[in-house]
Write a protein that holds these residues in place. Structure first.
Motif, PDB file in Angstrom:
ATOM      1  N   ASP A   1       2.150  -4.240 -13.372  1.00  0.00           N
ATOM      2  CA  ASP A   1       0.850  -4.915 -13.395  1.00  0.00           C
ATOM      3  C   ASP A   1       0.765  -5.956 -12.277  1.00  0.00           C
ATOM      4  O   ASP A   1      -0.254  -6.065 -11.590  1.00  0.00           O
ATOM      5  N   LEU A   2       1.843  -6.713 -12.079  1.00  0.00           N
ATOM      6  CA  LEU A   2       1.876  -7.688 -10.981  1.00  0.00           C
ATOM      7  C   LEU A   2       1.793  -6.995  -9.620  1.00  0.00           C
ATOM      8  O   LEU A   2       1.136  -7.490  -8.695  1.00  0.00           O
ATOM      9  N   TYR A   3       2.467  -5.849  -9.509  1.00  0.00           N
ATOM     10  CA  TYR A   3       2.411  -5.098  -8.243  1.00  0.00           C
ATOM     11  C   TYR A   3       0.983  -4.663  -7.926  1.00  0.00           C
ATOM     12  O   TYR A   3       0.520  -4.794  -6.781  1.00  0.00           O
ATOM     13  N   LEU A   4       0.270  -4.147  -8.934  1.00  0.00           N
ATOM     14  CA  LEU A   4      -1.114  -3.723  -8.704  1.00  0.00           C
ATOM     15  C   LEU A   4      -1.988  -4.913  -8.304  1.00  0.00           C
ATOM     16  O   LEU A   4      -2.863  -4.782  -7.440  1.00  0.00           O
ATOM     17  N   LYS A   5      -1.749  -6.073  -8.908  1.00  0.00           N
ATOM     18  CA  LYS A   5      -2.492  -7.278  -8.513  1.00  0.00           C
ATOM     19  C   LYS A   5      -2.169  -7.659  -7.072  1.00  0.00           C
ATOM     20  O   LYS A   5      -3.063  -8.021  -6.294  1.00  0.00           O
ATOM     21  N   GLY A   6      -0.893  -7.576  -6.709  1.00  0.00           N
ATOM     22  CA  GLY A   6      -0.496  -7.882  -5.337  1.00  0.00           C
ATOM     23  C   GLY A   6      -1.086  -6.904  -4.340  1.00  0.00           C
ATOM     24  O   GLY A   6      -1.568  -7.290  -3.273  1.00  0.00           O
ATOM     25  N   ARG A   7      -1.056  -5.626  -4.688  1.00  0.00           N
ATOM     26  CA  ARG A   7      -1.613  -4.585  -3.811  1.00  0.00           C
ATOM     27  C   ARG A   7      -3.109  -4.805  -3.609  1.00  0.00           C
ATOM     28  O   ARG A   7      -3.632  -4.648  -2.500  1.00  0.00           O
ATOM     29  N   TYR A   8      -3.797  -5.189  -4.671  1.00  0.00           N
ATOM     30  CA  TYR A   8      -5.241  -5.457  -4.594  1.00  0.00           C
ATOM     31  C   TYR A   8      -5.510  -6.588  -3.593  1.00  0.00           C
ATOM     32  O   TYR A   8      -6.428  -6.490  -2.759  1.00  0.00           O
ATOM     33  N   GLN A   9      -4.722  -7.655  -3.664  1.00  0.00           N
ATOM     34  CA  GLN A   9      -4.878  -8.766  -2.725  1.00  0.00           C
ATOM     35  C   GLN A   9      -4.482  -8.357  -1.303  1.00  0.00           C
ATOM     36  O   GLN A   9      -5.158  -8.698  -0.322  1.00  0.00           O
ATOM     37  N   HIS A  10      -3.395  -7.625  -1.202  1.00  0.00           N
ATOM     38  CA  HIS A  10      -2.887  -7.119   0.079  1.00  0.00           C
ATOM     39  C   HIS A  10      -3.986  -6.368   0.843  1.00  0.00           C
ATOM     40  O   HIS A  10      -4.175  -6.557   2.056  1.00  0.00           O
ATOM     41  N   LEU A  11      -4.730  -5.539   0.111  1.00  0.00           N
ATOM     42  CA  LEU A  11      -5.742  -4.695   0.741  1.00  0.00           C
ATOM     43  C   LEU A  11      -7.038  -5.433   1.062  1.00  0.00           C
ATOM     44  O   LEU A  11      -7.994  -4.825   1.529  1.00  0.00           O
ATOM     45  N   MET A  12      -7.070  -6.744   0.828  1.00  0.00           N
ATOM     46  CA  MET A  12      -8.174  -7.559   1.329  1.00  0.00           C
ATOM     47  C   MET A  12      -8.081  -7.686   2.855  1.00  0.00           C
ATOM     48  O   MET A  12      -9.069  -7.958   3.536  1.00  0.00           O
ATOM     49  N   TRP A  13      -6.844  -7.506   3.388  1.00  0.00           N
ATOM     50  CA  TRP A  13      -6.583  -7.533   4.824  1.00  0.00           C
ATOM     51  C   TRP A  13      -7.039  -8.842   5.486  1.00  0.00           C
ATOM     52  O   TRP A  13      -7.527  -8.841   6.608  1.00  0.00           O
ATOM     53  N   ASP A  14      -6.908  -9.958   4.792  1.00  0.00           N
ATOM     54  CA  ASP A  14      -7.204 -11.244   5.420  1.00  0.00           C
ATOM     55  C   ASP A  14      -6.084 -12.222   5.067  1.00  0.00           C
ATOM     56  O   ASP A  14      -5.195 -11.932   4.263  1.00  0.00           O
ATOM     57  N   GLY A  15      -6.117 -13.406   5.699  1.00  0.00           N
ATOM     58  CA  GLY A  15      -5.042 -14.375   5.517  1.00  0.00           C
ATOM     59  C   GLY A  15      -4.840 -14.778   4.071  1.00  0.00           C
ATOM     60  O   GLY A  15      -3.699 -14.837   3.578  1.00  0.00           O
ATOM     61  N   LYS A  16      -5.929 -15.058   3.378  1.00  0.00           N
ATOM     62  CA  LYS A  16      -5.837 -15.464   1.980  1.00  0.00           C
ATOM     63  C   LYS A  16      -5.283 -14.342   1.116  1.00  0.00           C
ATOM     64  O   LYS A  16      -4.433 -14.568   0.241  1.00  0.00           O
ATOM     65  N   GLY A  17      -5.770 -13.123   1.352  1.00  0.00           N
ATOM     66  CA  GLY A  17      -5.299 -11.976   0.580  1.00  0.00           C
ATOM     67  C   GLY A  17      -3.812 -11.728   0.786  1.00  0.00           C
ATOM     68  O   GLY A  17      -3.074 -11.472  -0.172  1.00  0.00           O
ATOM     69  N   ILE A  18      -3.350 -11.818   2.045  1.00  0.00           N
ATOM     70  CA  ILE A  18      -1.930 -11.606   2.346  1.00  0.00           C
ATOM     71  C   ILE A  18      -1.085 -12.677   1.660  1.00  0.00           C
ATOM     72  O   ILE A  18      -0.026 -12.388   1.080  1.00  0.00           O
ATOM     73  N   ALA A  19      -1.549 -13.936   1.694  1.00  0.00           N
ATOM     74  CA  ALA A  19      -0.812 -15.035   1.057  1.00  0.00           C
ATOM     75  C   ALA A  19      -0.723 -14.820  -0.456  1.00  0.00           C
ATOM     76  O   ALA A  19       0.345 -15.006  -1.063  1.00  0.00           O
ATOM     77  N   ASN A  20      -1.827 -14.414  -1.072  1.00  0.00           N
ATOM     78  CA  ASN A  20      -1.820 -14.138  -2.518  1.00  0.00           C
ATOM     79  C   ASN A  20      -0.908 -12.963  -2.846  1.00  0.00           C
ATOM     80  O   ASN A  20      -0.201 -12.964  -3.863  1.00  0.00           O
TER      81      ASN A  20
END
Length: 581
Positions: free
Chosen positions: A137-156
């Motif tokens: 579940d944490l991985y899916l949350k991280g992947r969701y943020q990762h795919l924002m492709w911006d600085g904030k998303g990468i940090a999250n």
């Protein structure tokens, strides 16, 4: 697939897993995540979706998660006429999520095979990557943020991935997610510490999964963007593509590498290839536009920029590239309007000043009095090096070369394309510039510029011997003619294969390659003949045509009418009138 907003990360993750699972079925064209998700939560006619994506079938549905339960609805729809081939609802415990993903993926692949033609389908399409549901579940949350492709998303994403590996150190995917995030943050932020962390995460990930396409993509990203190591970047991009030929992020990375070293023809070939799988990716169109920009074909570049922005008007990469192309095409009127109407434009003041410096003959009134202070301002966080461009076109060439050399040493972002950046052409006259090109791009540092892009296809291998074929055909004939297997309305290819005592892959091959019909055509042809015989029998005159169709094995009115008309060239009622004495 749609979802409630609170659990959108979960729905997106499950949908992506099903997409990835289906890409492992050879011969099945599966549209990539970005293009598929372009239609999420939108009420668009499936015929329009089919036209935009170039597909004959659409999978739509929803994913819902509530506490420890997950519910998936899915339906397979023809983009030609909206016919529903198949629909199912699934309601399971969250602990069963990987088995459920595999079941859904297999059922979808089966339905496509039954309706369209032979596919070899593996026993399982999804293997559980972890046994820990909290970590997943944490991985899916991280992947969701990762795919924002911006600085904030990468940090999250980094924060969530780090939590994930603490909970389950044996879970490979979050290590590779961390490796990618640290590689991009480190290469664009000139942070060697982050690049070292990327190396460490990759090492841990590969100990758990040596054949991960995501891992090889992350390794390629670190090599190419983090170290400007073109040979290893090329090697690992190729390995990622080898493990998953439909992974367009890796092939786009390969395009970017070919672009940086000036292999424009190869880069364009690969962008065309990924756009077949991912035709609505704004980033892929940006990548193609960037190749044309660096090759000084600004008209073509602007064409693909406009396509990119039509998909995502807020895509900052394409916005910034459009600014440069309008400068180089001497189109100040459009540039000025674009800057005024685009809040996300990159450094608009510097952009206007640069226009004046590049196009000095253009009699426009632009205040360049602040240009010195602009040069001193840090241009960090921008896609393009505006300070460098201003220095070059103020004729401060030594300062420009100092800036360029320093950023080459730091392996800064888009500076990697410096050999062909049009706005740096005034520096080409200097030996110092040529030395920088030679040091960065000398032949022994580059991948080979010869690649066989023609994929040779060999004839499909026969899955059965002549003796096996004859035995199976005899069993099929007996089952259809004597036992009327076709009258079972829920008959599937897998069930029919069990009746014949061969694998479903062999039966699919037999029907398509030897008989010349897919499963549904084969079964429905018997049903139509059975219907015709019963419809002409006076003893059945009290029954409706639909009742006769159901007795023959058809499970829906629409499927019966559509197949009958396709097979006989007229409606059932018209056929009956023409054949009654």
């Amino acid at each position: 697939m749609s979802a409630d907003l609170e659990n959108e990360y979960f729905s997106d993750g499950i949908t992506e897993e099903i997409i990835n699972a289906l890409t492992t079925v050879k011969g099945l064209k599966v549209i990539a995540r970005t293009s598929s998700f372009a239609f999420k939560n939108k009420n668009i006619d499936v015929r329009s979706i089919g036209k935009q994506l170039g597909v004959s079938t659409v999978l739509e549905g929803s994913v819902r998660k509530a506490k420890n339960r997950v519910r998936i609805t899915a339906q397979l729809i023809s983009t030609n006429d909206g016919t529903h081939f198949w629909s199912r609802n699934f309601d399971r415990d969250l602990e069963d999520i990987f088995a459920l993903q595999d079941e859904v993926s297999l059922l979808i692949a089966d339905q496509i095979r039954e309706n369209f033609g032979h596919l070899n389908i593996q026993k399982n399409l999804i293997e559980p990557p972890t046994k820990n549901m909290e970590a997943y579940d944490l991985y899916l949350k991280g992947r969701y943020q990762h795919l924002m492709w911006d600085g904030k998303g990468i940090a999250n994403a980094i924060e969530l991935y780090e939590q994930c590996v603490v909970i389950d150190p044996s879970f490979a995917l979050p290590y590779f997610g961390l490796a990618y995030c640290y590689a991009m943050a480190g290469s664009w932020g000139n942070n060697q510490g982050l690049l070292q962390m990327s190396e460490e995460k990759l090492s841990k990930g590969f100990k758990l999964d040596k054949q991960s396409y995501v891992g090889n993509f992350s390794k390629a990203t670190l090599s190419f963007w983090g170290k400007w190591d073109f040979i290893n970047g090329h090697k690992f991009f190729q390995k990622a593509i080898e493990f998953n030929p439909s992974y367009t992020e890796a092939e786009e990375g390969l395009c970017e590498l070919y672009t940086a070293v000036g292999y424009f023809e190869k880069a364009l070939w690969h962008t065309d290839n990924i756009l077949k799988i991912n035709p609505l990716s704004p980033n892929h169109y940006f990548t193609k536009a960037n190749i044309h920009y660096l090759n000084e074909d600004y008209t073509k570049a602007l064409e693909y920029i406009e396509t990119s922005l039509s998909i995502n008007p807020n895509f900052t990469h394409s916005i910034a590239l459009k600014q440069l192309c309008l400068i180089l095409t001497k189109d100040y009127e459009n540039l000025n309007d674009f800057l005024s109407q685009t809040p996300l434009a990159e450094r608009p003041a510097e952009c206007r000043v640069l226009y004046k410096l590049v196009n000095s003959e253009d009699k426009i009134d632009i205040d360049i009095s602040r240009v010195s202070s602009m040069i001193k301002e840090n241009s960090g966080g921008t896609l393009f090096p505006w300070q460098l461009f201003l220095l070059v076109h103020l004729d401060k060439h030594e300062m420009a070369l100092d800036f360029l050399e320093e950023n080459i040493k730091m392996h800064t972002g888009q500076i990697i394309n410096f050999m062909n950046i049009p706005l740096l052409k005034p520096l080409h006259q200097y030996q110092r510039f040529q030395d920088l090109v030679q040091a960065t791009f000398r032949i022994e540092l580059l991948p080979p510029n010869s690649e066989n892009k023609i994929r040779i296809t060999t004839p499909p291998k026969a899955l059965m011997s002549d003796a096996e074929i004859n035995i199976a055909l005899d069993v099929l004939e007996k089952g259809m003619q004597e036992e009327k297997w076709f009258q079972n309305p829920s008959l599937s290819l897998r069930e029919l294969a069990e009746n014949v005592n061969i694998s479903s892959n062999k039966l699919s091959w037999l029907l398509n390659e030897q008989i010349g019909q897919n499963f549904n055509e084969y079964i429905n042809s018997f049903r139509v003949e059975n219907f015709k015989e019963n419809a002409l029998n006076p003893a059945n005159s009290h029954l409706t045509l639909l009742a006769l169709a159901y007795e023959s094995g058809f499970s829906s009115k629409s499927v019966f009418n559509a197949y009958f008309k396709k097979n006989q060239g007229m409606t059932p009622k018209a056929w009956l009138r023409s054949n009654q004495i």
